[in-house]
Design a protein around this motif. Structure first.
Motif, mmCIF file in Angstrom:
data_model
loop_
_atom_site.group_PDB
_atom_site.id
_atom_site.type_symbol
_atom_site.label_atom_id
_atom_site.label_comp_id
_atom_site.label_asym_id
_atom_site.label_seq_id
_atom_site.Cartn_x
_atom_site.Cartn_y
_atom_site.Cartn_z
ATOM 1 N N HIS A 176 0.816 -1.221 0.000
ATOM 2 C CA HIS A 176 0.000 0.000 0.000
ATOM 3 C C HIS A 176 0.850 1.271 0.000
ATOM 4 O O HIS A 176 0.403 2.329 -0.432
ATOM 5 C CB HIS A 176 -0.974 0.003 1.180
ATOM 6 C CG HIS A 176 -0.321 -0.021 2.525
ATOM 7 N ND1 HIS A 176 0.240 1.078 3.112
ATOM 8 C CD2 HIS A 176 -0.150 -1.049 3.406
ATOM 9 C CE1 HIS A 176 0.717 0.752 4.307
ATOM 10 N NE2 HIS A 176 0.517 -0.527 4.504
ATOM 11 N N LYS A 183 1.211 3.354 -3.451
ATOM 12 C CA LYS A 183 0.214 4.361 -3.795
ATOM 13 C C LYS A 183 0.307 5.571 -2.878
ATOM 14 O O LYS A 183 0.224 6.719 -3.339
ATOM 15 C CB LYS A 183 -1.196 3.755 -3.718
ATOM 16 C CG LYS A 183 -2.290 4.689 -4.195
ATOM 17 C CD LYS A 183 -3.642 3.977 -4.246
ATOM 18 C CE LYS A 183 -4.720 4.894 -4.799
ATOM 19 N NZ LYS A 183 -6.039 4.191 -4.879
ATOM 20 N N GLN A 184 0.490 5.340 -1.583
ATOM 21 C CA GLN A 184 0.558 6.443 -0.630
ATOM 22 C C GLN A 184 1.709 7.386 -0.954
ATOM 23 O O GLN A 184 1.554 8.616 -0.947
ATOM 24 C CB GLN A 184 0.723 5.885 0.790
ATOM 25 C CG GLN A 184 -0.503 5.152 1.299
ATOM 26 C CD GLN A 184 -0.263 4.473 2.629
ATOM 27 O OE1 GLN A 184 0.877 4.196 3.010
ATOM 28 N NE2 GLN A 184 -1.332 4.175 3.346
ATOM 29 N N TYR A 220 -5.351 -5.457 0.168
ATOM 30 C CA TYR A 220 -4.585 -5.039 -1.013
ATOM 31 C C TYR A 220 -3.183 -5.651 -1.016
ATOM 32 O O TYR A 220 -2.676 -6.059 -2.058
ATOM 33 C CB TYR A 220 -4.461 -3.515 -1.108
ATOM 34 C CG TYR A 220 -3.499 -3.112 -2.214
ATOM 35 C CD1 TYR A 220 -3.901 -3.145 -3.554
ATOM 36 C CD2 TYR A 220 -2.168 -2.801 -1.940
ATOM 37 C CE1 TYR A 220 -3.022 -2.856 -4.583
ATOM 38 C CE2 TYR A 220 -1.275 -2.509 -2.962
ATOM 39 C CZ TYR A 220 -1.705 -2.535 -4.280
ATOM 40 O OH TYR A 220 -0.816 -2.268 -5.297
ATOM 41 N N ASN A 221 -2.526 -5.687 0.145
ATOM 42 C CA ASN A 221 -1.162 -6.214 0.212
ATOM 43 C C ASN A 221 -1.098 -7.721 -0.037
ATOM 44 O O ASN A 221 -0.014 -8.267 -0.235
ATOM 45 C CB ASN A 221 -0.536 -5.925 1.576
ATOM 46 C CG ASN A 221 -0.383 -4.446 1.833
ATOM 47 O OD1 ASN A 221 -0.381 -3.635 0.906
ATOM 48 N ND2 ASN A 221 -0.267 -4.070 3.099
#
Length: 324
Positions: A81, A84-85, A288-289
């Motif tokens: 994640h 994206k962050q 997601y991960n």
């Protein structure tokens, strides 16, 4: 039977303690340091000309993405994640790439409009459970002038040289935090053959300084990395072979993901029958991960190597198959 959460090797803890106590053999040697030793070992491991030690995997990502002028292509699942962050923080355009349950299929790359100077960032193992086809990814991206950034936190030290290989990936990043394959509980690194990656990111590098205690630990853990990964993959392969149903059954990985319609319920049952001394090695999806599918995750990579013995693996197999 109690499982144990992964810790740095005894030799690693010992050298880190000595350096913390002031017993650093390089204090008076201006031509050498644990940091320089780490850089040499990482360059040899990745086949890259340049490397830097950082204070975390996310800082390695920050440096890598800061060096990219174009868009950042990110898998729709099975990545990290932080990709994206950090891309959002850097005001990068983000292109979400459809995958086959986390696995990158270059056919999907052909179907999207990718701006010049863009980069694809992905993990060595999709969702930690299935190795990416780094050779086909590398060929497509080189042919289309896309920079490849491989997060090899779980794939560094691959004896088959398919993962964490600088001949295939333009930039390799990794975390050396817990419970990674190089496990010092903090730190990370970035390597590349392109000097501009470091020339153009001097400020992020200054924000990512690392001390000699961490470097001494990474230096020692690098001596174990190939065997660490081999043992973890072998254990995961055994579990996949004998557990009734898994995702990406025939792919190398460092965890096992089992489809299940009620993951929360079964997760607690498994935790009771498979206790660990602290933290977790049984988690759940969607995530997601990992994968955006309902399921249970056996995080083999979280286990100390003494917990990967046959009797321990047999117990995991027995408990899971009885519960499914």
């Amino acid at each position: 039977m109690e499982f144990k959460f992964k810790e740095p090797h005894k030799e690693t803890r010992c050298i880190m303690a000595k350096v913390a106590a002031g017993e650093n053999p390089y204090l008076t040697d201006t031509n050498n340091s644990f940091e320089k030793n780490c850089q040499k070992k990482i360059k040899k491991l990745t086949n890259h000309k340049y490397s830097k030690i950082t204070n975390s995997g996310n800082n390695s990502i920050f440096i890598a993405l800061s060096s990219i002028k174009g868009s950042i292509i990110i898998p729709d699942q099975g990545g990290w994640h932080g990709f994206k962050q950090i891309a959002k923080f850097l005001n990068k355009e983000i292109i979400t790439l459809k995958t086959d349950l986390g696995l990158i299929n270059t056919d999907y790359l052909e179907n999207i409009d990718i701006p010049k100077d863009s980069a694809l960032i992905y993990t060595s193992f999709a969702a930690y459970t299935a190795e990416q086809d780094t050779a086909s990814i590398s060929k497509f991206c080189k042919d289309n002038e896309i920079t490849t950034i491989e997060d090899a936190s779980a794939g560094i030290g691959d004896n088959e040289k398919k993962l964490g290989n600088g001949n295939l990936s333009d930039i390799i990043i990794a975390s050396t935090g817990s419970p990674k394959i190089i496990n010092v509980e903090n730190g990370g690194f970035i390597s590349t053959n392109n000097p501009e990656v470091f020339e153009n990111t001097k400020i992020p590098q200054k924000l990512s300084k690392v001390d000699e205690i961490t470097c001494s630990g990474i230096d020692k853990e690098l001596d174990f990395v190939k065997n660490n990964l081999k043992e973890t993959i072998n254990a995961t392969t055994t579990l996949k072979k004998h557990i009734n149903t898994t995702f990406h059954t025939f792919k190398r990985g460092v965890n096992v993901i089992i489809p299940h319609e009620k993951p929360k319920d079964i997760m607690w049952k498994l935790k009771k029958e498979l206790p660990i001394n602290h933290h977790n090695f049984i988690t759940k999806c969607p995530n997601y991960n990992r994968l955006k599918e309902k399921g249970i995750v056996i995080e083999v990579k979280n286990l100390n190597y003494e917990s990967l013995k046959k009797e321990n693996l047999d117990k995991i197999i027995e408990v899971i198959n009885n519960q499914l």
